[in-house]
Enzyme design. Structure first.
Site, PDB file in Angstrom:
ATOM      1  CE  LYS A 265      19.409  -2.509   9.155  1.00 52.49           C
ATOM      2  NZ  LYS A 265      19.942  -3.371   8.065  1.00 52.49           N
ATOM      3  CB  CYS A 340       9.775  -1.787  -5.853  1.00 54.16           C
ATOM      4  SG  CYS A 340      10.039  -0.043  -6.206  1.00 54.16           S
ATOM      5  CB  CYS A 347       6.956  -0.289 -13.506  1.00 58.34           C
ATOM      6  SG  CYS A 347       8.232   0.628 -12.588  1.00 58.34           S
ATOM      7  CB  CYS A 350       4.211  -2.703  -9.643  1.00 63.05           C
ATOM      8  SG  CYS A 350       3.876  -1.918  -8.062  1.00 63.05           S
ATOM      9  CB  CYS A 356       4.028   4.257  -8.293  1.00 64.71           C
ATOM     10  SG  CYS A 356       5.771   4.599  -7.943  1.00 64.71           S
TER      11      CYS A 356
END
Length: 372
Positions: A265, A340, A347, A350, A356
């Site tokens: 990463k 999120c 939610c 969002c 989703c």
């Protein structure tokens, strides 16, 4: 086995002297030149008699199928010492017990290495057809004034932790990005940024860090996650950079991953923002979690008990355009920080709640911790 032909003359009535090794079995065929009809008077004497009453006898040795040499009579003259091999000396092996291996002309066939579960999944996985629309909505939420704007990553991410690029050389800027990436593992952006400010005030160059005691460096990093261990990694890394790279950082993924405490990463992040090369997608916990929730990545990998960030990276890179590889990390990190979240995603706030598949459902399982 090479067999020689021997020719010699012996007196009449005397015992023939053995010319072959004692291990050979001899089959003697003698042709006495005692009549002119038999051998035509080879020596020119009457009745084939030789001078001084001697009879000339010729003995030849040939190899036979049993592997032994036996003498044979011959009237032909062949050069002495000439090596011969009888036509009957070579026996073809029988087909019984032999495995016939067919041969083919042309280039050899090179078998492909077996696929790993994640590489196989990346080949077979098909993203949702609406992913372009989902991505555009995410960008709208992350834009200034959006519901997911002003996230910590926007002002305190690894690309915001180095000094002003116009005031320091490029190699120092890349070095500071590398250090920020090493500190960011399992550490919130706010904590990483504060530690970077202390390091910059102290003097954040490889040469100056090497002049710093490990205990003093650890105090500068505190309370970064695992700061005692990270201080050791940073000192070892600085020594490598000075000795092998002239104070700069490696410009390849493998070179970066060879440094102490640097995982995939971090290496992708440094290549993307340090060297400004889109080598791959930097997958942290936010990118992994949201990718699974959106259906951009399966929650489980067939053939593996635990999903890793590297599995997610390979799948995302298999279908996401290269032009999105660098930007997808800050987009999803900011979305994860503002909307999120891991345990209680917002939610209702969002704009993706109708797109989703995980909206208003239980949070997807997080991957196991791995070297990032």
């Amino acid at each position: 086995m090479l067999v020689s032909r021997f020719a010699f003359s012996v007196l009449r009535g005397t015992t023939l002297r053995k010319m072959a090794p004692t291990t050979r079995s001899l089959k003697r065929a003698v042709s006495a030149e005692n009549t002119a009809a038999d051998m035509g008077g080879a020596d020119g004497g009457p009745g084939g008699k030789t001078r001084r009453g001697r009879t000339r006898v010729k003995i030849e040795y040939e190899e036979v199928s049993t592997g032994t040499a036996v003498p044979t009579a011959s009237g032909s003259k062949k050069p002495r010492g000439k090596e011969i091999i009888s036509k009957t000396s070579v026996k073809k092996p029988t087909d019984a017990g032999l495995q016939k291996t067919p041969t083919k002309r042309g280039k050899p066939t090179v078998s492909s290495p077996p696929q790993t579960p994640s590489s196989k999944l990346a080949t077979e996985f098909k993203p949702p057809e609406n992913w372009p629309r989902v991505l555009s909505v995410i960008k709208a939420m992350r834009a200034p004034g959006g519901v997911a704007s002003n996230a910590a990553v926007d002002t305190m991410g690894c690309d915001r932790c180095h000094e002003d690029g116009t005031a320091i050389p490029d190699e120092v800027r890349r070095f500071q990005i590398l250090i920020a990436a090493m500190l960011s593992s399992q550490t919130r952006d706010e904590v990483t940024h504060a530690a970077m400010l202390r390091l910059r005030k102290h003097g954040l160059t490889p040469q100056n860090i090497l002049r710093t005691e490990e205990s003093a460096l650890a105090q500068l990093l505190k309370p970064v996650g695992f700061y005692p261990r990270k201080s050791q990694f940073i000192l070892k890394t600085c020594q490598i950079l000075v000795d092998q790279y002239g104070g700069d950082i490696p410009d390849t993924l493998e070179g970066l991953k060879s440094l102490p405490g640097v995982g995939p990463k971090m290496a992708y992040l440094v290549m993307n923002i340090g060297w400004e090369k889109a080598e791959g997608i930097c997958v942290d916990v936010h990118v992994d979690r949201i990718s699974v929730r959106l259906g951009w990545m399966p929650e489980t990998v067939p053939g593996k008990t635990t999903r890793t960030p590297e599995d997610t990276r390979k799948v995302l890179e298999s279908w996401l355009p290269v032009s999105e590889w660098v930007g997808i990390n800050p987009l999803l990190v900011g979305l994860g920080q503002k909307v999120c979240s891991p345990q209680r995603p917002h939610c209702s706030d969002c704009l993706l709640s109708d797109l989703c598949p995980s909206a208003f459902k239980k949070a997807a399982a997080s991957p196991a911790k791995s070297k990032s």
